[in-house]
Scaffold this motif. Structure first.
Motif, short mmCIF file in Angstrom:
data_model
loop_
_atom_site.label_atom_id
_atom_site.label_comp_id
_atom_site.label_asym_id
_atom_site.label_seq_id
_atom_site.Cartn_x
_atom_site.Cartn_y
_atom_site.Cartn_z
N LYS A 6 0.84 -1.21 0.00
CA LYS A 6 0.00 0.00 0.00
C LYS A 6 0.87 1.25 0.00
CE LYS A 6 -4.04 2.03 2.22
NZ LYS A 6 -5.02 1.92 3.31
N ILE A 7 0.58 2.15 -0.92
CA ILE A 7 1.34 3.40 -1.03
C ILE A 7 0.74 4.42 -0.06
CG2 ILE A 7 1.90 5.32 -2.57
CD1 ILE A 7 2.11 3.29 -4.82
N ILE A 13 5.62 11.90 -0.69
CA ILE A 13 6.53 12.98 -0.28
C ILE A 13 7.96 12.61 -0.64
CG2 ILE A 13 7.52 14.18 1.73
CD1 ILE A 13 4.67 14.00 2.99
N ASN A 14 8.31 11.32 -0.46
CA ASN A 14 9.66 10.86 -0.82
C ASN A 14 9.91 10.94 -2.32
OD1 ASN A 14 10.34 10.34 1.82
ND2 ASN A 14 9.71 8.18 1.75
N LEU A 15 8.82 10.88 -3.10
CA LEU A 15 8.94 11.02 -4.56
C LEU A 15 9.04 12.48 -4.99
CD1 LEU A 15 6.35 8.32 -5.75
CD2 LEU A 15 8.83 8.27 -6.13
#
Length: 466
Positions: A6-7, A13-15
């Motif tokens: 699950k994203i 935020i890390n992306l």
């Protein structure tokens, strides 16, 4: 990312995506459809925000149309220039100027009173402040006794907090009501109620009703000074909240007081239209007071003109934020009918001016005399009783305070030297005086807080307990 994992918001935020209301809806869609890899990146593209706009590395140049004439003014001018330098780092700004009546207000980086800031495709609510469209209107009544005009005006105007009760309200124009109802920022009932009740009121502070005679013709003239009252203050509050939302996304480094609404957004278009409606309301507010004087005295109006000096003026994609600066250039006033008005103080003439736009004035002139010290500092500097000070500074004039309480911080000594302002107007090319309204008398709110309803109630409760 592994399949079936699950994203979360942290993953986004890390992306490199910034947190916002969009995330909750996006995460539901992403996880329901198990988006990964290129499919995930492609979906998230719609939420990609532009890189934050940094402040200008150094302040942009701005025109300084002011100079200190004494030690007191040196401190004032220094603070004004320092605040303006911080302001001119704001990413949207492209030009600026300060006028001879400039004085600081608020923390460093806040546009000073007497300041002009030019932004590209952006409206900065903090740069027009809560008193949107503070303005002056003149009506020429011809050869009428000034005392009669002042008496009639005193009976018809309203100063102090709040608005008029239902029995004394002026008729609210249908087209103005429709403009409020058709604008997102103005259509709530509290806003419309304030617009109705505050029509025909002038507020407090430095707002005034001034009666005098033309130096050229001897005609009696009425000049009023006030802003948009409750409706303007409410619009300002809404504008600042929306500007703050944009600031967090577009330029977190920008000072909160300098946040902006991009003009090319739905919010920007709506806010610009709301400003025009508030401008029309304020003009109507002046008109109903002036017209009531004409009607009660049964006299004709020979001439009338007005100008705002606290507003945002548009020229193409440039937005001129004038915080206490009078527009000289006709392009800023679509309804221009005459020259401009610059009041100084209650014992000095109201200047009637025109003038050309130059590289250094940006199409503006001062809006008055300004202050060198705060109200508190001025109060402390005076000696003698309030009545003694009042009589000395208003000798020969019919000066009235609507609350029946003298406010010595509105007497002539509270303001910069009027002749100094006039001299610097000439020196820096800030308008030509073509006539003057010589003072007969004026009305201001006065120290209404001395007998404010809440204070009276508190005192009554205290007496009942003792």
């Amino acid at each position: 990312m592994e399949t079936n994992t699950k994203i979360t918001g942290k993953d986004l935020i890390n992306l490199g995506y910034r947190q916002g209301k969009w995330m909750q809806e996006a995460l539901i869609y992403i996880n329901e459809n198990q988006l990964q890899g290129n499919a995930l990146q492609s979906y998230l593209e719609q939420y990609k925000l532009p890189d934050p706009l940094p402040l200008h590395s150094k302040p942009l140049d701005f025109s300084i149309n002011i100079k200190a004439e004494n030690e007191l003014e040196e401190d004032n001018v220094s603070k004004v220039i320092n605040s303006m330098q911080t302001l001119m780092k704001t990413p949207t700004l492209v030009n600026g100027a300060i006028m001879p009546d400039a004085c600081p207000t608020g923390p460093d980086g806040t546009i000073p009173v007497g300041g002009v800031a030019v932004a590209k495709n952006a409206i900065h609510p903090g740069m027009h402040s809560a008193d949107i469209c503070c303005s002056v209107m003149l009506t020429d009544f011809g050869k009428v006794n000034p005392k009669d005009v002042l008496n009639a005006a005193h009976a018809n105007t309203h100063f102090g907090p709040g608005g008029r009760d239902r029995n004394t309200q002026f008729r609210f124009p249908k087209e103005l009501l429709e403009a409020f109802e058709n604008n997102y920022f103005l259509k709530d009932q509290q806003m419309i109620q304030a617009a109705r009740a505050h029509l025909g009121t002038q507020g407090d502070g430095n707002h005034f009703l001034f009666v005098g005679t033309s130096k050229k013709t001897g005609n009696t003239m009425l000049v009023t000074h006030h802003g948009s009252r409750g409706p303007g203050a409410r619009l300002y509050t809404k504008g600042m909240k929306i500007a703050e939302r944009f600031r967090k996304i577009l330029s977190p480094e920008t000072l909160k007081q300098n946040a902006w609404i991009p003009f090319d957004t739905k919010e920007g278009q709506g806010y610009w239209q709301a400003l025009q409606t508030i401008r029309q309301w304020t003009k109507t507010n002046h008109e109903v007071i002036h017209n009531s004087v004409a009607e009660s005295l049964e006299i004709a109006i020979e001439n009338r003109y007005w100008n705002e000096h606290n507003f945002v003026f548009k020229d193409g994609d440039l937005f001129y934020h004038a915080k206490g600066a009078t527009p000289l250039d006709a392009k800023f006033m679509p309804d221009i009918t005459g020259p401009r008005l610059i009041p100084l103080n209650m014992s000095e003439p109201v200047l009637i001016v025109d003038g050309a736009t130059t590289k250094t004035n940006l199409g503006f002139a001062p809006h008055g005399a300004g202050r060198n010290v705060s109200r508190t500092q001025h109060r402390k500097s005076k000696t003698g009783s309030i009545m003694q000070i009042f009589k000395e500074e208003t000798r020969g004039l019919d000066v009235r305070f609507f609350s029946k309480e003298i406010d010595i911080t509105e007497l002539p000594s509270a303001y910069k030297n009027a002749q100094t302002v006039r001299n610097q107007m000439e020196e820096f090319g800030l308008g030509n005086v073509i006539d003057e309204v010589l003072p007969y008398g004026c009305i201001m709110a006065g120290d209404w807080q001395k007998n404010a309803p809440w204070r009276v109630k508190r005192e009554k409760r205290r007496r009942n307990k003792s």
